[in-house]
Write an enzyme that holds these catalytic residues in place. Structure first.
Site, mmCIF file in Angstrom:
data_model
loop_
_atom_site.group_PDB
_atom_site.id
_atom_site.type_symbol
_atom_site.label_atom_id
_atom_site.label_comp_id
_atom_site.label_asym_id
_atom_site.label_seq_id
_atom_site.Cartn_x
_atom_site.Cartn_y
_atom_site.Cartn_z
ATOM 1 N N TRP A 40 -43.204 -7.071 -57.558
ATOM 2 C CA TRP A 40 -42.720 -6.656 -56.659
ATOM 3 C C TRP A 40 -42.879 -5.077 -56.432
ATOM 4 O O TRP A 40 -42.865 -3.978 -57.187
ATOM 5 C CB TRP A 40 -41.357 -7.186 -57.186
ATOM 6 C CG TRP A 40 -40.315 -6.241 -56.252
ATOM 7 C CD1 TRP A 40 -39.570 -5.616 -57.345
ATOM 8 C CD2 TRP A 40 -39.661 -6.848 -55.086
ATOM 9 N NE1 TRP A 40 -38.425 -4.532 -55.745
ATOM 10 C CE2 TRP A 40 -38.390 -5.729 -54.385
ATOM 11 C CE3 TRP A 40 -39.809 -7.387 -54.062
ATOM 12 C CZ2 TRP A 40 -37.712 -5.594 -53.370
ATOM 13 C CZ3 TRP A 40 -39.650 -7.214 -52.859
ATOM 14 C CH2 TRP A 40 -38.351 -6.876 -52.700
ATOM 15 N N SER A 42 -41.578 -2.761 -55.303
ATOM 16 C CA SER A 42 -40.455 -2.094 -54.885
ATOM 17 C C SER A 42 -40.615 -0.560 -53.835
ATOM 18 O O SER A 42 -41.502 0.095 -54.197
ATOM 19 C CB SER A 42 -39.488 -1.676 -56.230
ATOM 20 O OG SER A 42 -38.981 -1.556 -56.229
ATOM 21 N N GLY A 43 -39.552 -0.928 -52.467
ATOM 22 C CA GLY A 43 -39.575 0.015 -51.729
ATOM 23 C C GLY A 43 -38.637 1.721 -53.568
ATOM 24 O O GLY A 43 -38.755 2.417 -53.035
ATOM 25 N N PHE A 44 -37.879 0.912 -54.163
ATOM 26 C CA PHE A 44 -36.798 1.858 -55.313
ATOM 27 C C PHE A 44 -37.628 2.013 -55.464
ATOM 28 O O PHE A 44 -37.310 3.431 -55.882
ATOM 29 C CB PHE A 44 -35.631 1.423 -55.276
ATOM 30 C CG PHE A 44 -34.768 1.857 -56.276
ATOM 31 C CD1 PHE A 44 -33.611 2.673 -56.311
ATOM 32 C CD2 PHE A 44 -35.268 1.681 -57.584
ATOM 33 C CE1 PHE A 44 -32.874 3.406 -57.058
ATOM 34 C CE2 PHE A 44 -34.265 2.955 -58.577
ATOM 35 C CZ PHE A 44 -33.853 3.420 -57.878
ATOM 36 N N ASP A 54 -34.331 5.674 -51.500
ATOM 37 C CA ASP A 54 -35.107 5.017 -51.450
ATOM 38 C C ASP A 54 -33.911 4.653 -49.343
ATOM 39 O O ASP A 54 -33.142 3.876 -49.473
ATOM 40 C CB ASP A 54 -34.567 3.954 -52.076
ATOM 41 C CG ASP A 54 -35.139 2.447 -51.965
ATOM 42 O OD1 ASP A 54 -36.079 2.620 -50.854
ATOM 43 O OD2 ASP A 54 -34.116 1.639 -52.317
ATOM 44 N N ASP A 81 -41.934 -5.292 -50.737
ATOM 45 C CA ASP A 81 -40.761 -5.362 -50.093
ATOM 46 C C ASP A 81 -40.966 -3.586 -49.282
ATOM 47 O O ASP A 81 -41.001 -2.835 -48.904
ATOM 48 C CB ASP A 81 -39.894 -3.932 -51.463
ATOM 49 C CG ASP A 81 -38.457 -4.208 -50.859
ATOM 50 O OD1 ASP A 81 -38.240 -4.315 -49.851
ATOM 51 O OD2 ASP A 81 -38.447 -2.550 -52.097
ATOM 52 N N ARG A 155 -33.565 -11.095 -45.792
ATOM 53 C CA ARG A 155 -33.229 -10.596 -47.207
ATOM 54 C C ARG A 155 -31.780 -10.114 -46.052
ATOM 55 O O ARG A 155 -31.794 -9.502 -45.415
ATOM 56 C CB ARG A 155 -33.375 -8.899 -47.573
ATOM 57 C CG ARG A 155 -32.864 -8.578 -48.773
ATOM 58 C CD ARG A 155 -33.414 -7.043 -49.068
ATOM 59 N NE ARG A 155 -32.946 -6.270 -49.897
ATOM 60 C CZ ARG A 155 -33.363 -6.074 -50.645
ATOM 61 N NH1 ARG A 155 -34.454 -5.322 -51.094
ATOM 62 N NH2 ARG A 155 -31.828 -4.467 -51.250
ATOM 63 N N HIS A 186 -28.418 -10.419 -51.055
ATOM 64 C CA HIS A 186 -28.273 -9.641 -52.733
ATOM 65 C C HIS A 186 -26.890 -9.142 -52.708
ATOM 66 O O HIS A 186 -25.824 -9.326 -52.047
ATOM 67 C CB HIS A 186 -28.875 -8.380 -51.936
ATOM 68 C CG HIS A 186 -29.498 -7.457 -52.927
ATOM 69 N ND1 HIS A 186 -29.130 -7.312 -54.142
ATOM 70 C CD2 HIS A 186 -30.051 -5.703 -52.935
ATOM 71 C CE1 HIS A 186 -29.965 -6.142 -54.991
ATOM 72 N NE2 HIS A 186 -30.223 -5.536 -53.777
#
Ligand code: SPV
Ligand code: MG
Length: 290
Positions: A40, A42-44, A54, A81, A155, A186
């Site tokens: 993943w 991930s943006g976070f 983020d 992401d 999402r 989510h």
């Protein structure tokens, strides 16, 4: 086989596809070695690696460059992401061209307004796009991809935004109808009840993706038993593990006034050489350095 085809194969053949967040090629390699089916991007995690929230602060180019470097470092597929797709449907077209062109297997686009706020933040600013506008973004993504194997995952943030099950279901169905290959639902609820309710009410054949960070008690065995979930994303355990380890070791070095105690508790430099691919480089030296 392309990475997109690889991910499709995982979806066909595995009861549940487990992937985990990475923020650089090294953490992606650790994920691959641990046995995850994919990464993943991930943006976070990447935002945290840059030391910023983020909240759409890192650019598409920053994220894409890292996603590409991660993809180059591992054999498993990458699910990128892309947050909101960096703007409207026109930005989404550009995003799909770039991420598919960079060899990603899938993208996840969320139905929040740009600039977004991170989903798990208590009191976060969770503003949703109109369903119509997000349908346009999904349709644009689907029409833009060149390879039908490249997955467009929509999402749904309705539960995160406190808008309830009916709204989440309505959005999920509309996005599936707009052509999304999977629906990521989510939740930041501390128990899995909310997500289980959504899954049990889901009537489409479009597979579900979940990110159980807030409700870690839900195991893979539990998820498989729910039948409709095809992928689980462990969103931020790489960056949290890194921070756990680094904080502890750095503090100890200051407390000890040297590195004499920590040395035995951390991996030797040879382990890093291995992760860097030094053995392969040495073989190449023997063959080609003349
Ligand atoms: C991410 O890892 O960037 C995610 C998952 O989108 S979460 O941060 O839990 O929303
Ligand atoms: Mg994210």
């Amino acid at each position: 086989m392309s990475k997109a085809a690889q991910l499709r194969k995982c979806f066909r053949n595995m009861p549940l596809v487990p992937i985990i967040g990475a923020h650089n090629p090294l953490s992606a390699r650790l994920a691959e070695r641990a046995g995850f089916a994919g990464i993943w991007a991930s943006g976070f995690e990447l935002s945290a690696a840059y030391g910023v929230p983020d909240a759409s602060l890192i650019s598409m180019t920053q994220h894409l460059d890292m996603a590409r470097a991660i993809n180059d470092a591992v054999a498993v597929p990458i699910v990128a992401d892309v947050d909101t797709g960096y703007g409207n449907a026109i930005n989404v077209i550009h995003t799909v061209e770039k991420y598919e062109g960079a060899g990603m297997a899938a993208i996840v686009i969320e139905d929040k307004k740009f600039p977004k706020d991170t989903s798990l933040l208590a009191g976060g600013r969770q503003e949703l796009l109109s369903v119509e506008e997000f349908e346009g973004k999904i349709a644009a993504a689907v029409a833009t991809r060149r390879d039908a194997d490249f997955m467009i995952i929509a999402r749904v943030e309705a539960l995160i935004a406190g808008q309830g099950q009916a709204e989440a279901k309505r959005r999920g169905e509309r996005y599936a109808d707009a052509g999304a290959d999977a629906i990521l639902i989510h939740s930041k609820s501390k128990t899995p009840d909310e997500i289980i309710e959504f899954i049990n009410a889901w009537e489409r054949t479009t597979p579900i993706v979940i990110v159980p960070t807030a409700y870690p008690q839900l195991t893979e065995r539990d998820i498989i038993a729910l039948k409709k979930v095809k992928m689980v994303i462990y969103g931020n355990h790489g960056i949290r593990a890194a921070v756990t380890g680094i904080e502890q070791v750095f503090k100890q070095i200051r407390a000890d006034g040297g590195i004499h105690n920590v040395d035995k508790n951390i991996v030797p430099v040879t382990h890093i050489f291995d992760l860097q691919g030094v053995a392969q480089m040495k073989e190449n030296e023997k063959k080609y350095l003349r």
